[in-house]
Design a protein around this motif. Structure first.
Motif, mmCIF file in Angstrom:
data_model
loop_
_atom_site.group_PDB
_atom_site.id
_atom_site.type_symbol
_atom_site.label_atom_id
_atom_site.label_comp_id
_atom_site.label_asym_id
_atom_site.label_seq_id
_atom_site.Cartn_x
_atom_site.Cartn_y
_atom_site.Cartn_z
ATOM 1 N N ASP A 37 0.745 -1.159 0.067
ATOM 2 C CA ASP A 37 -0.094 -0.073 0.065
ATOM 3 C C ASP A 37 0.704 1.316 -0.036
ATOM 4 O O ASP A 37 0.581 2.259 -0.821
ATOM 5 C CB ASP A 37 -0.947 0.161 1.170
ATOM 6 N N THR A 46 -1.979 2.208 -8.532
ATOM 7 C CA THR A 46 -2.872 1.171 -7.606
ATOM 8 C C THR A 46 -2.080 0.118 -7.307
ATOM 9 O O THR A 46 -0.996 -0.316 -7.865
ATOM 10 C CB THR A 46 -4.057 1.067 -8.442
ATOM 11 N N LYS A 47 -2.489 -0.633 -6.450
ATOM 12 C CA LYS A 47 -1.837 -1.908 -5.706
ATOM 13 C C LYS A 47 -2.058 -3.039 -7.040
ATOM 14 O O LYS A 47 -1.012 -3.871 -7.227
ATOM 15 C CB LYS A 47 -2.637 -2.705 -4.655
ATOM 16 N N LYS A 48 -2.895 -2.946 -7.742
ATOM 17 C CA LYS A 48 -3.138 -3.657 -8.880
ATOM 18 C C LYS A 48 -2.075 -3.517 -9.885
ATOM 19 O O LYS A 48 -1.696 -4.441 -10.606
ATOM 20 C CB LYS A 48 -4.631 -3.545 -9.595
ATOM 21 N N THR A 49 -1.783 -2.188 -10.316
ATOM 22 C CA THR A 49 -0.609 -2.123 -11.039
ATOM 23 C C THR A 49 0.714 -2.608 -10.669
ATOM 24 O O THR A 49 1.368 -3.236 -11.213
ATOM 25 C CB THR A 49 -0.539 -0.522 -11.128
ATOM 26 N N TYR A 51 1.092 -5.232 -8.615
ATOM 27 C CA TYR A 51 1.082 -6.600 -8.912
ATOM 28 C C TYR A 51 1.149 -7.174 -10.394
ATOM 29 O O TYR A 51 1.627 -8.067 -10.745
ATOM 30 C CB TYR A 51 -0.064 -7.236 -8.064
ATOM 31 N N ASP A 52 0.595 -6.251 -11.017
ATOM 32 C CA ASP A 52 0.630 -6.518 -12.593
ATOM 33 C C ASP A 52 1.831 -6.313 -13.101
ATOM 34 O O ASP A 52 2.302 -7.223 -13.970
ATOM 35 C CB ASP A 52 -0.372 -5.627 -13.417
ATOM 36 N N SER A 56 4.583 -10.032 -7.155
ATOM 37 C CA SER A 56 4.369 -10.207 -5.752
ATOM 38 C C SER A 56 5.530 -9.244 -4.922
ATOM 39 O O SER A 56 6.211 -8.645 -5.806
ATOM 40 C CB SER A 56 4.880 -11.706 -5.347
#
Length: 196
Positions: A37, A46-49, A51-52, A56
């Motif tokens: 975060d 974003t966190k999605k970015t 992880y994408d 990890s």
């Protein structure tokens, strides 16, 4: 030379921001204290970015270490380019590189050693461990190659001595035990290499 740098995957602008933010935060605060975060917020993604791009947090940590290592190797190569002829001065150029790198880039010591210590025992399958080992093997191989080129009788033993001086200095930088540890390590390295 063995232990080559893994091929670094080109980063998107968002990936670069994530890596830059993570690198700063991991080095300044530590790996465990910095969550995804915090990294995403600092990178403006974003966190999605996150992880994408990296998959990890562990993969992001390894990428952070690999990118720092690549920058360090470029710095060493630049210093070695200033001393093209084989000899003791080329071995000492690694210490010169560390002196010019240390204050700005490593005031808390070696990022690889710090990461290895922070992950701790009992996590032998953590992806940080082989990365740290690869980086340290590269430096030892470099010292041995430079000592061999310099005509030193036992380049392996001398490389190990150089590595001990270097590693002792980088830990001392992180611990702030005394001032200018790389300059002192360089002085003793020069003596071992028969330089005045």
């Amino acid at each position: 030379m063995t232990s080559s740098v893994p091929e670094l995957v080109p980063l998107t602008p968002g990936g670069r921001r994530v890596l830059d933010a993570a690198s700063r935060l991991f080095y300044e605060r530590g790996i465990h204290t910095v969550g995804v975060d915090t990294i995403a917020e600092a990178a403006g993604v974003t966190k999605k970015t996150l992880y994408d791009r990296f998959g990890s947090k562990e993969a992001l940590v390894v990428s952070y270490l690999q990118h720092r290592d690549a920058r360090w190797r470029d710095h060493v190569a630049g210093q070695l380019a200033r001393v093209p002829d084989p000899g003791a001065d080329r071995v000492l150029a690694v210490f010169d590189a560390a002196i010019s790198w240390s204050d700005e880039n490593s005031p808390k010591g070696c990022s690889a050693i710090n990461a290895r210590a922070e992950i701790g025992e009992g996590n032998d399958d953590h992806p940080v461990f082989p990365e740290v080992s690869r980086q340290k093997a590269w430096l030892l191989d470099l010292f041995e190659e430079l000592c061999s080129e310099a005509g030193i009788t036992d380049p392996q033993a001398m490389a190990q001595a150089m590595m001990l001086l270097y590693e002792g200095a980088i830990v001392t930088v992180g611990m702030t035990t005394f001032a200018e540890p790389f300059a002192i390590a360089r002085t003793w390295a020069a003596r071992l290499l028969g330089r005045p």
